[in-house]
Design an enzyme around this catalytic site. Structure first.
Site, PDB file in Angstrom:
ATOM      1  N   HIS A   1       0.864  -1.188   0.000  1.00 17.99           N
ATOM      2  CA  HIS A   1       0.000   0.000   0.000  1.00 17.99           C
ATOM      3  C   HIS A   1       0.897   1.234   0.000  1.00 17.99           C
ATOM      4  CE1 HIS A   1      -3.765   2.135   1.893  1.00 17.99           C
ATOM      5  NE2 HIS A   1      -3.090   2.943   1.088  1.00 17.99           N
TER       6      HIS A   1
ATOM      7  N   GLU B   1     -11.239   3.576   5.839  1.00 12.62           N
ATOM      8  CA  GLU B   1     -10.199   4.488   6.347  1.00 12.62           C
ATOM      9  C   GLU B   1     -10.949   5.604   7.087  1.00 12.62           C
ATOM     10  OE1 GLU B   1      -8.124   6.662   3.263  1.00 12.62           O
ATOM     11  OE2 GLU B   1      -6.466   7.245   4.593  1.00 12.62           O
TER      12      GLU B   1
HETATM   13  N1  ADE Z   1      -4.483   8.704  -2.158  1.00 15.78           N
HETATM   14  C1  ADE Z   1      -3.246   8.795  -1.641  1.00 15.78           C
HETATM   15  N2  ADE Z   1      -3.269   8.484  -0.341  1.00 15.78           N
HETATM   16  C2  ADE Z   1      -4.546   8.140  -0.024  1.00 15.78           C
HETATM   17  C3  ADE Z   1      -5.205   7.712   1.159  1.00 15.78           C
HETATM   18  N3  ADE Z   1      -4.566   7.558   2.315  1.00 15.78           N
HETATM   19  N4  ADE Z   1      -6.532   7.497   1.102  1.00 15.78           N
HETATM   20  C4  ADE Z   1      -7.201   7.654  -0.042  1.00 15.78           C
HETATM   21  N5  ADE Z   1      -6.620   8.057  -1.181  1.00 15.78           N
HETATM   22  C5  ADE Z   1      -5.302   8.296  -1.179  1.00 15.78           C
HETATM   23 ZN    ZN Z   2      -3.700   4.799   0.473  1.00 17.22          ZN
END
Ligand code: ADE
Ligand code: ZN
Length: 344
Positions: free
Chosen positions: A22, A205
Site C-alpha cells: 500500500h 479508512e
Molecule cells: N491517495 C493517496 N493516499 C490516499 C489515502 N490515504 N486514502 C485515499 N486516497 C489516497
Molecule cells: Zn492509500
C-alpha cells in the site's frame, strides 16, 4: 520461534524482509524532488521553498491531505519524471529490506493535465524493471481509479490503459472516501475482473464498515486498503478473519490524517489479535513522516504489547497477501525465517 530480546526488536524490524502493498507512488514525491521537477518543467508552485512546502504538511483529515498531494503531483509532466519518482521510492524501499512492492499510481491525476497515460506507465514500468535488475526488488504496478471522479471517467481511463495491460497487475480505488461508496464503481471493477486484473480498494479508512462490505460484495476485491474501521462491526471482523482477507494498514498515515489521535491508540494490535491478515505499509511516506521501516519501528515503540511474534506475522502476512507467485512467497518466507534465526 526463538525468543528475541526486546532491545533487539527494532533492528530486526528494519532487517527483516517484507513486502509493501500500500504505497501511492505520487505520495513518495519528496519536497526536494517536487521543487527540482517544478524548475525543470517550468511549473509554478504556490510555496516559496522546500521548507514552506513541508510546513504545509499539517492535515486535518483525508481531504486536506489530498488537496496538497494533488498539487505536488502537478510537477510530473514527462516519462522521465515518473521514472525518477518511482526509482527514488524503490531505492528507499530496498534500503528498508522491501523485497516486493505493489505500487499504486493515479493516472487520472496526470491525464487530466494533458499528460499521456503512456508517459505515466512507461516511466513507472522502467523503474520497476530497473529495480528488479539492479536492486533485487520485485516491483509491480496497480492502477488506481479516483473515487471522487465518475465511473465513466474510470471506464475511459481503463480503456486508454489497456494497450499497456501487461505493465500493471491490478486496479485499486483511492481518493476521497466519504460520499463515494465502492458500489459507484461496480461496472468498471466487473470489467477488470473479466480482464483478469487483481482488485483492491481503499475502504474503512474514513468511511464506514458498510464500505468494506460493498468493496467485498460488489467490487469482489482481494484486499482491503486500510480497513481499520472494521472493528465497528464484530460480524465483519469475523468475516474478514475467516476469509483471511488482507488489510493493508498504514499507521503513520492514520495518525497524520487523524483516523487515530496517536499511534498509542492505533488498533493494529487488536486487529492482529482478532486473527486478521494485517500488513504494515507507508501509504504516502513523503507526506506522513516515514517509509515502511519507520512505520514498523514507531508502531512497535508506541504499542508495547506488540511482540516479535507479531513482527514475524506482519512480514509473513505481507508475502501471503501479495499477488506474487507461490514460489516467490515461499522464498521470501524462508528469508524471513533466516532473519529471525540470525536475530535469536
Ligand atoms: N491517495 C493517496 N493516499 C490516499 C489515502 N490515504 N486514502 C485515499 N486516497 C489516497
Ligand atoms: Zn492509500
Amino acid at each position: 520461534m526463538k525468543t528475541i530480546a526486546p532491545d533487539r526488536l527494532p533492528a530486526l524490524l528494519r532487517a527483516m524482509p517484507k513486502a509493501e502493498l500500500h504505497l501511492h507512488v505520487e505520495g513518495s514525491l519528496e519536497p526536494e524532488l517536487i521543487f527540482r521537477l517544478a524548475a525543470r518543467n517550468g511549473v509554478a508552485l504556490p510555496y516559496a521553498s522546500v521548507e514552506a512546502l513541508r510546513a504545509a504538511y499539517a492535515f486535518g483529515d483525508l481531504q486536506s491531505f489530498l488537496d496538497i498531494y494533488y498539487a505536488g503531483a502537478s510537477v510530473l509532466r514527462h516519462e522521465l519524471d515518473f521514472f525518477e519518482m518511482a526509482w527514488a521510492y524503490l531505492e528507499r524501499a530496498a534500503a528498508d529490506n522491501v523485497v516486493h512492492a505493489e505500487i499504486f499510481f493515479d493516472p487520472q491525476t496526470h491525464t487530466a493535465r494533458g499528460v499521456p497515460i503512456e508517459a505515466v506507465i512507461q516511466g513507472l514500468d522502467h523503474a520497476c524493471h530497473r529495480a528488479h535488475a539492479e536492486l533485487g526488488v520485485s516491483a509491480k504496478l496497480i492502477l488506481c481509479f479516483l473515487r471522487h471522479l465518475s465511473e465513466d471517467d474510470a471506464l475511459a481511463t481503463l480503456e486508454t490503459a489497456l494497450p499497456y495491460r501487461h505493465h500493471f497487475i491490478g486496479v485499486g480505488l483511492d481518493s476521497s472516501e466519504r460520499g463515494h461508496p465502492p458500489e459507484k464503481f461496480a461496472r468498471v471493477f466487473a470489467r477488470c475482473r473479466e480482464l483478469g486484473l487483481h482488485r483492491v480498494a481503499h475502504a474503512g479508512e474514513e468511511g464506514p464498515p458498510a464500505y468494506i462490505e460493498s468493496a467485498l460484495d460488489v467490487l469482489r476485491v482481494e484486499r482491503i486498503d486500510h480497513g481499520v474501521r472494521c472493528v465497528e462491526s464484530p460480524a465483519l471482523v469475523e468475516r474478514l478473519a475467516r476469509a483471511r482477507m488482507p488489510l493493508t494498514v498504514c499507521p503513520l498515515s492514520n495518525v497524520k490524517l487523524r483516523v487515530f489521535p496517536t499511534l498509542a491508540q492505533h488498533n493494529l494490535k487488536a486487529l492482529l489479535d482478532a486473527g486478521l491478515c494485517v500488513t504494515i505499509n507507508s501509504d504516502d511516506p513523503a507526506y506522513f513522516g516515514g517509509y515502511v521501516n519507520e512505520n514498523f519501528v514507531q508502531t512497535f515503540a508506541a504499542l508495547p504489547a506488540l511482540t516479535a511474534d507479531d513482527a514475524y506475522r506482519l512480514a509473513a502476512n505481507s508475502f501471503e497477501a501479495s499477488f506474487a507467485s507461490a514460489d516467490d512467497k515461499a522464498r521470501w518466507t524462508r528469508q524471513l525465517d533466516e532473519a529471525f534465526a540470525a536475530a535469536g
